[in-house]
Design an enzyme around this catalytic site. Structure first.
Site, PDB file in Angstrom:
ATOM      1  N   GLU A  25       0.807  -1.213   0.000  1.00  0.00           N
ATOM      2  CA  GLU A  25       0.000   0.000   0.000  1.00  0.00           C
ATOM      3  C   GLU A  25       0.851   1.279   0.000  1.00  0.00           C
ATOM      4  O   GLU A  25       0.561   2.235  -0.712  1.00  0.00           O
ATOM      5  CB  GLU A  25      -0.930  -0.043   1.229  1.00  0.00           C
ATOM      6  CG  GLU A  25      -1.870   1.136   1.379  1.00  0.00           C
ATOM      7  CD  GLU A  25      -2.753   1.393   0.150  1.00  0.00           C
ATOM      8  OE1 GLU A  25      -3.092   0.405  -0.556  1.00  0.00           O
ATOM      9  OE2 GLU A  25      -3.079   2.572  -0.109  1.00  0.00           O
ATOM     10  N   ALA A  46       9.440  -7.265  -5.792  1.00  0.00           N
ATOM     11  CA  ALA A  46       9.615  -8.700  -6.065  1.00  0.00           C
ATOM     12  C   ALA A  46       8.267  -9.412  -5.994  1.00  0.00           C
ATOM     13  O   ALA A  46       8.010 -10.358  -6.741  1.00  0.00           O
ATOM     14  CB  ALA A  46      10.587  -9.296  -5.048  1.00  0.00           C
ATOM     15  N   PRO A 230       3.198  48.507  16.502  1.00  0.00           N
ATOM     16  CA  PRO A 230       4.213  48.549  17.550  1.00  0.00           C
ATOM     17  C   PRO A 230       5.286  47.467  17.428  1.00  0.00           C
ATOM     18  O   PRO A 230       6.212  47.451  18.236  1.00  0.00           O
ATOM     19  CB  PRO A 230       3.400  48.353  18.823  1.00  0.00           C
ATOM     20  CG  PRO A 230       2.178  47.627  18.382  1.00  0.00           C
ATOM     21  CD  PRO A 230       1.887  48.085  16.998  1.00  0.00           C
ATOM     22  N   ASP A 253      12.620  52.064   9.254  1.00  0.00           N
ATOM     23  CA  ASP A 253      13.329  52.608  10.412  1.00  0.00           C
ATOM     24  C   ASP A 253      13.912  51.480  11.244  1.00  0.00           C
ATOM     25  O   ASP A 253      13.495  50.331  11.131  1.00  0.00           O
ATOM     26  CB  ASP A 253      12.343  53.362  11.314  1.00  0.00           C
ATOM     27  CG  ASP A 253      11.819  54.613  10.644  1.00  0.00           C
ATOM     28  OD1 ASP A 253      12.493  55.104   9.725  1.00  0.00           O
ATOM     29  OD2 ASP A 253      10.757  55.078  11.044  1.00  0.00           O
ATOM     30  N   LYS A 275      17.588  55.882  12.551  1.00  0.00           N
ATOM     31  CA  LYS A 275      16.667  56.542  13.457  1.00  0.00           C
ATOM     32  C   LYS A 275      16.468  55.740  14.730  1.00  0.00           C
ATOM     33  O   LYS A 275      15.383  55.283  15.029  1.00  0.00           O
ATOM     34  CB  LYS A 275      15.290  56.771  12.803  1.00  0.00           C
ATOM     35  CG  LYS A 275      15.272  57.803  11.740  1.00  0.00           C
ATOM     36  CD  LYS A 275      14.962  59.157  12.322  1.00  0.00           C
ATOM     37  CE  LYS A 275      15.102  60.199  11.266  1.00  0.00           C
ATOM     38  NZ  LYS A 275      13.993  60.184  10.364  1.00  0.00           N
ATOM     39  N   GLY A 307       4.726  52.091  14.475  1.00  0.00           N
ATOM     40  CA  GLY A 307       3.472  52.680  14.936  1.00  0.00           C
ATOM     41  C   GLY A 307       2.661  53.249  13.797  1.00  0.00           C
ATOM     42  O   GLY A 307       2.442  52.592  12.787  1.00  0.00           O
ATOM     43  N   ASP A 308       2.265  54.492  13.936  1.00  0.00           N
ATOM     44  CA  ASP A 308       1.537  55.190  12.883  1.00  0.00           C
ATOM     45  C   ASP A 308       2.483  56.201  12.234  1.00  0.00           C
ATOM     46  O   ASP A 308       3.219  56.895  12.942  1.00  0.00           O
ATOM     47  CB  ASP A 308       0.318  55.917  13.481  1.00  0.00           C
ATOM     48  CG  ASP A 308      -0.481  56.586  12.378  1.00  0.00           C
ATOM     49  OD1 ASP A 308      -1.442  55.960  11.901  1.00  0.00           O
ATOM     50  OD2 ASP A 308      -0.132  57.717  11.976  1.00  0.00           O
ATOM     51  N   THR A 336      -0.538  53.040  16.792  1.00  0.00           N
ATOM     52  CA  THR A 336       0.514  53.851  17.405  1.00  0.00           C
ATOM     53  C   THR A 336       0.852  53.326  18.806  1.00  0.00           C
ATOM     54  O   THR A 336       0.044  52.646  19.445  1.00  0.00           O
ATOM     55  CB  THR A 336       0.093  55.335  17.432  1.00  0.00           C
ATOM     56  OG1 THR A 336       1.227  56.108  17.814  1.00  0.00           O
ATOM     57  CG2 THR A 336      -1.054  55.574  18.398  1.00  0.00           C
ATOM     58  N   MET A 388       9.092  59.038  23.380  1.00  0.00           N
ATOM     59  CA  MET A 388      10.493  59.438  23.501  1.00  0.00           C
ATOM     60  C   MET A 388      10.744  60.108  24.863  1.00  0.00           C
ATOM     61  O   MET A 388      11.496  61.079  24.952  1.00  0.00           O
ATOM     62  CB  MET A 388      10.883  60.392  22.353  1.00  0.00           C
ATOM     63  CG  MET A 388      10.777  59.719  21.002  1.00  0.00           C
ATOM     64  SD  MET A 388      10.944  60.858  19.602  1.00  0.00           S
ATOM     65  CE  MET A 388       9.292  61.520  19.470  1.00  0.00           C
TER      66      MET A 388
HETATM   67  N1  SAH Z   1       5.374  56.596  14.863  1.00  0.00           N
HETATM   68  C1  SAH Z   1       5.594  55.925  16.120  1.00  0.00           C
HETATM   69  C2  SAH Z   1       6.384  56.772  17.086  1.00  0.00           C
HETATM   70  C3  SAH Z   1       7.807  57.001  16.690  1.00  0.00           C
HETATM   71  S1  SAH Z   1       8.698  58.000  17.856  1.00  0.00           S
HETATM   72  C4  SAH Z   1       4.241  55.481  16.697  1.00  0.00           C
HETATM   73  O1  SAH Z   1       3.203  55.904  16.191  1.00  0.00           O
HETATM   74  O2  SAH Z   1       4.239  54.693  17.632  1.00  0.00           O
HETATM   75  C5  SAH Z   1       9.558  56.766  18.767  1.00  0.00           C
HETATM   76  C6  SAH Z   1       8.932  56.575  20.111  1.00  0.00           C
HETATM   77  O3  SAH Z   1       7.726  55.845  19.978  1.00  0.00           O
HETATM   78  C7  SAH Z   1       9.755  55.767  21.077  1.00  0.00           C
HETATM   79  O4  SAH Z   1      10.712  56.568  21.729  1.00  0.00           O
HETATM   80  C8  SAH Z   1       8.709  55.274  22.051  1.00  0.00           C
HETATM   81  O5  SAH Z   1       8.357  56.279  22.950  1.00  0.00           O
HETATM   82  C9  SAH Z   1       7.526  55.051  21.124  1.00  0.00           C
HETATM   83  N2  SAH Z   1       7.380  53.656  20.694  1.00  0.00           N
HETATM   84  C10 SAH Z   1       7.382  53.183  19.435  1.00  0.00           C
HETATM   85  N3  SAH Z   1       7.158  51.841  19.444  1.00  0.00           N
HETATM   86  C11 SAH Z   1       6.984  51.488  20.711  1.00  0.00           C
HETATM   87  C12 SAH Z   1       6.716  50.253  21.371  1.00  0.00           C
HETATM   88  N4  SAH Z   1       6.553  49.106  20.702  1.00  0.00           N
HETATM   89  N5  SAH Z   1       6.619  50.266  22.726  1.00  0.00           N
HETATM   90  C13 SAH Z   1       6.755  51.407  23.424  1.00  0.00           C
HETATM   91  N6  SAH Z   1       7.021  52.577  22.856  1.00  0.00           N
HETATM   92  C14 SAH Z   1       7.131  52.630  21.520  1.00  0.00           C
END
Ligand code: SAH
Length: 472
Positions: A25, A46, A230, A253, A275, A307-308, A336, A388
């Site tokens: 099989e 065989a 994130p 980035d 960055k 993020g955004d 974000t 930041m």
């Molecule tokens: N455009 C990004 C922000 C960029 S500025 C957004 O919308 O999230 C970079 C900062 O974003 C970092 O210093 C931190 O404060 C924050 N950040 C980005 N990703 C993060 C994560 N996964 N956890 C915590 N803080 C984050």
């Protein structure tokens, strides 16, 4: 991330000898699979079962009533051993290895050179699913899902492509133009016709499209400013994922993790533009110029941002540069950091009767001497999301206190928000300064401040200062 023990490849067996050794099989199952190929099949049995002998005869498979020997194996491309007996399997595998032919022993991966994946057969399209031998049942589930996704006639798209490939290569010299042609073809009317079984009509439509593509001057590229969220792969939007899959170039980035970048088209060019605090990065002006140049070359560019893109993402400058250069662009939002951080601890960013504003602020804005508007809003109960802010935590706390915010105001800091390796730290505004000294927080940190923070799940959070953590 684990790595592959078995690397899935597609192996050319056309007109080559593939030997199956076995009487029952299992040998029959392998032959059923192999008759879907263009290989020259040889059955070494065989004492074949009646079914096996009948199948071989019905499919014109050469039958040798003996075990395979070294001489026969020397010219074979592949050998499948399905004797059903552990001793015979091992002995035949040794002979095969001496002859240098790759061998698969049914159900014995330890003595096999290769494995046969689960296959979705839409010839000439094949989808192979491998789990490195760890989870065959999982592979079957994936297979069932893909089977349901691809219509049975899906292979006709492959046939359409096979009939056009050479001509397209000849007439569209540039790889990007070819890719765009194929991408449009598989989404368009030609594909519909092919799937409906109208091969000739599909071909005519495709040839017309090819004429048009050839006549078309190099189409201008486009830049998509895409939020990657994130950093967790499954917090990417479906749109972001689709664009990553079709991009010619991904400009990203340092904050976007490797795993997310890896979700892009395999042969897309990837350009890192730094960055990350304290590390070398490409100047913003250079990034702007890079995006313009890539789009002018006719490429589809995904500018991938953590993020955004519109929240502390310097998208404003990039958009201005693209507008000035007359380049098409589109923004794709992402989750974000503030939203990911709030979700990690179930903090309501707005809370009836407690917080009715959400303020998005940067810690670096706190370095000036004049009080900013957001500090006053904080005193009125808003939830403040500080980006930041880790290295300037002390300054942020001082300014908020000066603006009238109570020292006992609850604060949450989240490192690597939204990711599996996130860490929650919580305390009062008066303690926030302790965060700046935490050398162990190497990931990005988002700080949430305001009375609504107290409504979150903070039980598992550590204190801000490492010394407090040690004492606790
Ligand atoms: N455009 C990004 C922000 C960029 S500025 C957004 O919308 O999230 C970079 C900062 O974003 C970092 O210093 C931190 O404060 C924050 N950040 C980005 N990703 C993060 C994560 N996964 N956890 C915590 N803080 C984050």
């Amino acid at each position: 991330m684990s790595r592959f023990k078995f690397f899935p490849i597609s192996y050319d067996v056309a007109a080559r000898v593939v030997v199956v050794a076995g009487n029952g099989e299992q040998a029959l199952q392998k032959l059923r699979l192999l008759v879907r190929t263009e290989a020259r099949l040889v059955l070494c049995a065989a004492d074949p079962s009646a079914d096996l002998a009948a199948f071989a005869a019905a499919h014109g498979i050469e039958h040798i009533a003996a075990e395979p020997d070294a001489r026969r194996l020397a010219s074979a491309a592949l050998l499948f051993i399905a004797s059903g007996d552990a001793g015979d399997d091992a002995r035949l595998a040794l002979i095969a290895r001496a002859a240098g032919v790759p061998v698969n022993v049914v159900d014995r991966p330890q003595i096999s050179d290769f494995a046969v994946p689960a296959i979705v057969d839409r010839a000439p399209v094949a989808i192979a699913i491998s789990t490195d031998g760890h989870a065959p049942v999982l592979a079957q589930k994936v297979r069932a899902a893909i089977e349901a996704m691809l219509p049975p006639a899906f292979g006709r798209l492959g046939e359409l492509a096979a009939g056009l490939r050479e001509r397209v290569n000849l007439r569209l010299g540039e790889a990007n133009r070819r890719r765009r042609f194929w991408s449009r073809l598989f989404d368009g009317r030609a594909a519909e016709a092919a799937l409906a079984g109208e091969a000739e009509r599909a071909r005519i439509i495709a040839l017309n499209a090819l004429d048009a593509a050839e006549a078309d001057a190099m189409p201008a590229g486009k830049v998509f400013l895409v939020g990657a969220g994130p950093g967790a792969e499954d917090l990417l939007t479906i749109r972001a994922h689709r664009l990553l899959q079709t991009a010619d170039v991904i400009v990203h980035d340092a904050l976007v993790p490797e795993a997310v970048i890896a979700m892009g088209r395999r042969d897309a060019e990837r350009i890192a533009v730094g960055k990350r605090k304290g590390r070398h990065s490409v100047a913003q002006g250079e990034i702007d110029a890079l995006l313009v140049r890539l789009a002018r070359d006719g490429r589809q560019v995904v500018r991938l941002k953590a993020g955004d893109p519109l929240v502390f993402g310097r998208a404003g400058e990039e958009i201005a540069a693209l507008r000035a250069a007359g380049i098409a662009y589109e923004v794709v939002p992402g989750v974000t950091a503030a939203l990911a951080a709030a979700a990690d601890a179930a903090v309501p960013l707005t809370l009836r009767g407690v917080a009715s504003h959400l303020v998005v602020a940067t810690g670096h804005g706190a370095e000036g001497t004049e009080p900013e508007g957001w500090e006053k809003l904080a005193a009125e109960g808003a939830t403040i999301a500080v980006y930041m802010g880790k290295s300037v935590a002390e300054r942020v706390a001082a300014r908020l206190s000066a603006a009238g915010l109570a020292p006992a105001t609850p604060v949450l800091a989240v490192e690597n928000a939204g990711r599996a390796d996130r860490r929650l730290l919580a305390g009062r505004l008066a303690e926030l300064g302790g965060l700046a000294g935490r050398a162990d927080l190497t990931g990005p940190v988002l700080i949430l401040i305001g009375p609504a923070v107290a409504a979150g799940d903070l039980a598992d959070a550590e204190p801000f200062a490492a010394s407090l953590a040690a004492a606790a």
